[in-house]
Every structure is written in C-alpha cells, then in structure tokens.
Design an enzyme around this catalytic site. Structure first.
Site, PDB file in Angstrom:
ATOM      1  N   LYS A  76       0.857  -1.186   0.000  1.00  0.00           N
ATOM      2  CA  LYS A  76       0.000   0.000   0.000  1.00  0.00           C
ATOM      3  C   LYS A  76       0.896   1.240   0.000  1.00  0.00           C
ATOM      4  O   LYS A  76       1.943   1.251   0.673  1.00  0.00           O
ATOM      5  CB  LYS A  76      -0.901  -0.036   1.236  1.00  0.00           C
ATOM      6  N   SER A 151      -9.800   1.562   2.609  1.00  0.00           N
ATOM      7  CA  SER A 151      -9.006   2.380   1.729  1.00  0.00           C
ATOM      8  C   SER A 151      -7.943   1.613   0.951  1.00  0.00           C
ATOM      9  O   SER A 151      -7.352   2.159   0.030  1.00  0.00           O
ATOM     10  CB  SER A 151      -8.307   3.456   2.559  1.00  0.00           C
ATOM     11  N   SER A 175      -9.779  -0.874   6.853  1.00  0.00           N
ATOM     12  CA  SER A 175      -9.245  -0.717   5.497  1.00  0.00           C
ATOM     13  C   SER A 175      -8.524  -1.925   4.921  1.00  0.00           C
ATOM     14  O   SER A 175      -8.204  -1.928   3.730  1.00  0.00           O
ATOM     15  CB  SER A 175      -8.303   0.483   5.445  1.00  0.00           C
TER      16      SER A 175
HETATM   17  N1  GLN Z   1     -13.000   3.586   6.001  1.00  0.00           N
HETATM   18  C1  GLN Z   1     -12.508   4.047   7.260  1.00  0.00           C
HETATM   19  C2  GLN Z   1     -12.225   5.537   7.193  1.00  0.00           C
HETATM   20  O1  GLN Z   1     -12.551   6.106   6.226  1.00  0.00           O
HETATM   21  C3  GLN Z   1     -11.296   3.260   7.655  1.00  0.00           C
HETATM   22  C4  GLN Z   1     -10.089   3.670   6.950  1.00  0.00           C
HETATM   23  C5  GLN Z   1      -8.897   2.855   7.319  1.00  0.00           C
HETATM   24  O2  GLN Z   1      -9.008   1.817   7.962  1.00  0.00           O
HETATM   25  N2  GLN Z   1      -7.749   3.354   6.954  1.00  0.00           N
HETATM   26  O3  GLN Z   1     -11.714   6.109   8.084  1.00  0.00           O
END
Ligand code: GLN
Length: 495
Positions: A76, A151, A175
């Site tokens: 990532k 994400s 994410s």
């Molecule tokens: N979707 C969640 C957010 O928008 C989690 C994001 C993540 O785990 N980095 O914060």
C-alpha cells in the site's frame, strides 16, 4: 487447508525448482495486463527483477533466502520505501521519496520477498471505496463497474486480480478487511502493537495497524508471521514473542466457542450478507464449534466514536504537511499564505473534511463533549468485548454491510460511506485482531466476507477459526482464476 500461491512459490524457489525471476516476471506481466484495474501507483519492475536474480544466486549458492523466497508482494502506498515515491495517493506528497524503509519492508526483504510496487488507496487511507485517491479509483476485479472497497483497494485488487499473491495494507477502521471482503480475498488486522508502525504514514496512530492480504488463510498467516514482532523503533510495539501458527492452521474447531455479535447483525446489514454469516456459523457448528449469540452493546456506538477519534488524531498527524518538510509547495508571499495555498491545493475533499472535523472535536469548549466522550465510548467497547470473551473464544460478524457497490453510489453523502465501516471499527477501537475470510457470494454473485474477531494477542485462535471456515467452504474463486487470466477481468467501463 489450501497452501496458497505464495507458499507454493516460496517452497519451489527454496527447493531450486523454480526461479524467483520467473515468479516476479509472471507477476509483472499480470500487473501490465491488469493495468486497467488502477491497482498500482508505481511498479518497481527493474528493482524487483534485480532482487529476484540476487535471490536466485543465493539459492544457487546453497543459501536459504527465507520463508517468502521469490514471492512478489505489493505494498500500500502509505508504507515507506527508500528512494521510491510514497504518495498516500495524495497530491501533497508529490515528489517525496522516503529516506528510509518501513520496518515491514526490511522484514519482507529479510524473508526473501520481492516488492513489485506501491498500490492505490483512498487519500491518506480515508475512505471505503478507493474513490478518494488523487490518481483515480481502483476497480473491483470481480466487476469493473464497482469499487474494490477501501481504503486499501489497490492492494485488494492486486491480490484478487491475480497480479500479486500477497499485499500489505493498513487498517485504521477496516481498510484491510472491508476491501478484502469486497474483492473475495483474505485480509487481516493484527493486534495493535503486534506489527511495527515504523514507516507507516500515520493516519490515526492509536488505531493504525499494518496487516496482510492474500488469497488463502495460510498465505495470510505466512505473511503475518514474517511482519509480526517487536520493533524498538515503534514505541507501541508489543515485546512478547510471536508464536508459531502452524498448529492453529491445522487445528479443528471442536469445542471452540463462537459468539455471533447481535449488534453487528441488525439494521443496515443486507440480507444476502447475513445469509452468508448464518451459513458460516452453521458450518462451524457442524464442525463441532459451540455457536451462540452474544451482545456487545457499545459496538453500536463504535462508528460515532471512531469518526471523532480518527479525525482528531488525523488533524494532528497531517499538520506536518506544511509545504516545507514534504512534497508539494505552492509558493505564496509569506509562510502562512504558502502553508494555506499548499494545503488547499494538496489535500482532497475528504482529507480536508477529516482535518476540520478533528480540529473541531479537539477545540477548546468542545473537547470534552466530543473527543472526551468518544474516548469514554472506546473504553466501553473494550469492556463489552472483555465480557463477551469471557464466554466465547472468538466472535463472528459480517465484515461489510453489503457486497461491492457501484462507483459514485456512496460519494454524495459522506455518512453513507462511513456506514461501510460499521462492522469493522470496533476491533480497531479495542486494539484486537480480526480477519475477513471469503464465504461464498451474495447479491449479483459478488463475494461476501465473514469476519472473525479475537481478543488481544488472540491471533492463534483467530487463525484457527479462519482456517476452518476456509476448509468448510472453498470460498469464491479469485477473480483471476474465474476469468481465466488476470487481464481478462480488467476490461471495463470507466466509472
Ligand atoms: N474507512 C474508514 C475511514 O474512512 C477506515 C479507513 C482505514 O481503515 N484506513 O476512516
């Protein structure tokens, strides 16, 4: 138990039966064929091939390159790689090259893995669909008209599309697990502190964890075993040694106490997803597990607490992007004007929204009412989990309330996007490990993931249940296998 593509590559390379160079070339070819997925921000082909050759020379010299010998891995793009841009899919980091490698990158190298590139993501890991990337979205290999989740959508699409057997991602509120569920692969968030955060670009430091994505539970465990362990460079790192997971992966679930979390199976969770959860619970019960229902009352407030705590920490962490120290600078007369111009141009809408929400929650006069209260809810979540784990060894819940959704479907109202995280944030608030395992398909034949949660440092029992689930149902085919080739699934319409 299926050995998984990464385990097979490593075994063959270590035995001198295949070259690391061929494994890496195969991955690079698949990445090129799957370019339409938008999974990668950068592909480091030259460095990867050079490294593969070095591994092959080591094998020829009688050395053992390690448990991930010759295995291509995608990272990532919020994991620092020395000399290779690390963008967090944000304009504000344009041109920035980290001067050091993240600890997980060092560990991958020491285990013989080959990093092949950096994957697309929601900007600074804020989002659940990868639509918040400054470089355009990633597509779901199962249906290019739909999101891969987020994400870590790029890492999930890379693994699901057969571009790489493994990927690393980060999980602050889901994410790793949510995109894994939407793409039909395995994704795991370790116990907070089990994997070093050194070199992970900070979003919300008390919640962030790096973890593995893979096509099988065994491969996820293999990658987890390589990256887990104490790191003096991360002050929140856990000193206890990491146990061997082999027993867990081969073990059965006879007598294992499995609790289905009532609060995470109610309103807002689609029927097709609940049907797969029931099937998973039934399968575990038929294999001898004692399955029951359990209430974790504070879990319903988890999302509200998360969306105060995570933005609060983000507003502080992202203050460092000031036009001086990293990446982009938009010139203006005076430091403050330059700072404002840089941040206005460099951050996308969602990141700005989080910084504003977080700054508000931390501001004098509101701190107690918002941030302070969210911290209290976090404590309640921990207490409720502790009570649940007195009666159950692992907990079961959906990973995502729905299968993969279409581009644009949840972008109009941020709250609808935030609801995608309702089943995953509680484990982050508690600091507990959790894994998403594919368990068949739901609406439109799209993959559904089932989430296994465990108490802190309960990776062993979590992997035991996950491996059993995988055995009890082969799960959805990886998209690449389903379509016959990595390239065949990537031709889609623009979102
Ligand atoms: N979707 C969640 C957010 O928008 C989690 C994001 C993540 O785990 N980095 O914060």
């Amino acid at each position: 138990m299926s050995p998984g593509p990464a385990a097979a590559i490593a075994a063959a390379v270590r035995a001198g039966e295949r070259s690391a160079a061929s494994a890496v070339q195969e991955s690079l070819t698949a990445i090129a064929a799957g370019a339409d997925l938008g999974a990668f921000n950068a592909v480091t082909a030259e460095a990867a091939l050079a490294r593969a050759e070095a591994i092959d020379s080591a094998v020829a010299a009688g050395e053992d390159p390690g448990p991930l010998a010759g295995v291509p891995v995608a990272l990532k793009d919020n994991i620092c790689t020395r000399g290779t841009p690390t963008t967090c899919s944000s304009r504000i980091l344009e041109g920035w090259e980290p001067p050091y490698d993240a600890t997980v990158v060092d560990l991958l190298n020491a285990a013989g893995a080959v990093v092949v590139g950096k994957t697309n993501m929601d900007e600074f890991a804020m989002g659940s669909s990868t639509e918040n990337s400054a470089f355009g979205p990633t597509r779901n290999p199962h249906d290019p008209g739909r999101v891969p989740g987020g994400s870590s959508g790029g890492s999930a699409a890379a693994v699901a599309g057969g571009l790489t057997p493994l990927a690393l991602a980060s999980d602050t509120g889901g994410s790793i697990r949510q995109p894994a569920a939407l793409c039909g692969i395995v994704g795991m968030k370790p116990t907070y502190g089990r994997v070093s955060r050194y070199g992970l670009v900070a979003f919300a430091s008390s919640l962030d964890q790096i973890g593995p994505m893979a096509r099988t539970v065994t491969d996820a465990a293999l990658l987890y075993s390589v990256i887990a362990g104490h790191d003096p460079l991360d002050s929140t790192s856990i000193p206890e040694p990491v146990g061997n997971l082999n027993g867990a992966l081969a073990g059965d679930v006879d007598g294992l106490r499995v609790g289905i979390v009532t609060e995470l199976c109610g309103e807002g969770i689609d029927g097709d997803v609940l049907a797969r959860l029931e099937a998973a619970a039934g399968a575990l019960a038929s294999a001898g597990a004692e399955v029951g229902e359990v209430s974790v009352p504070a879990a319903v407030f988890g999302l509200s607490a998360y969306f105060l705590i995570a933005p609060a920490e983000a507003s502080s962490n992202l203050a460092r992007y000031d036009g001086v120290r990293y990446g982009l600078r938009v010139p203006a007369p005076g430091a403050v004007d330059m700072n404002v111009a840089t941040r206005t141009a460099g951050f996308g809408d969602e990141v700005k929204r989080r910084i504003m929400l977080g700054s508000f929650a931390l501001s004098a006069g509101y701190y107690e009412a918002y941030y302070g209260k969210a911290l209290k809810v976090r404590t309640l979540v921990m207490r409720d989990f502790a009570a649940a784990y007195e009666r159950f060894d692992v907990l079961l819940a959906p990973t995502s309330p729905s299968v993969a959704f279409r581009f644009g479907e949840r972008t109009a109202n941020p709250l609808t996007m935030y609801l995608s995280d309702v089943c995953t944030v509680a484990s982050n608030l508690a600091g507990h490990p959790a894994i998403s395992v594919p368990f068949g398909s739901g609406a439109d034949g799209l993959p559904v993931g089932v989430q296994v949660m465990a108490p802190a440092l309960g990776e062993d029992v979590m992997f035991r249940a996950a491996a059993a689930l995988e055995r009890l149902l082969p799960g959805t085919q990886p998209a690449a296998a389903r379509a016959g080739s990595a390239g065949a699934v990537t031709k889609g319409t623009a979102p």
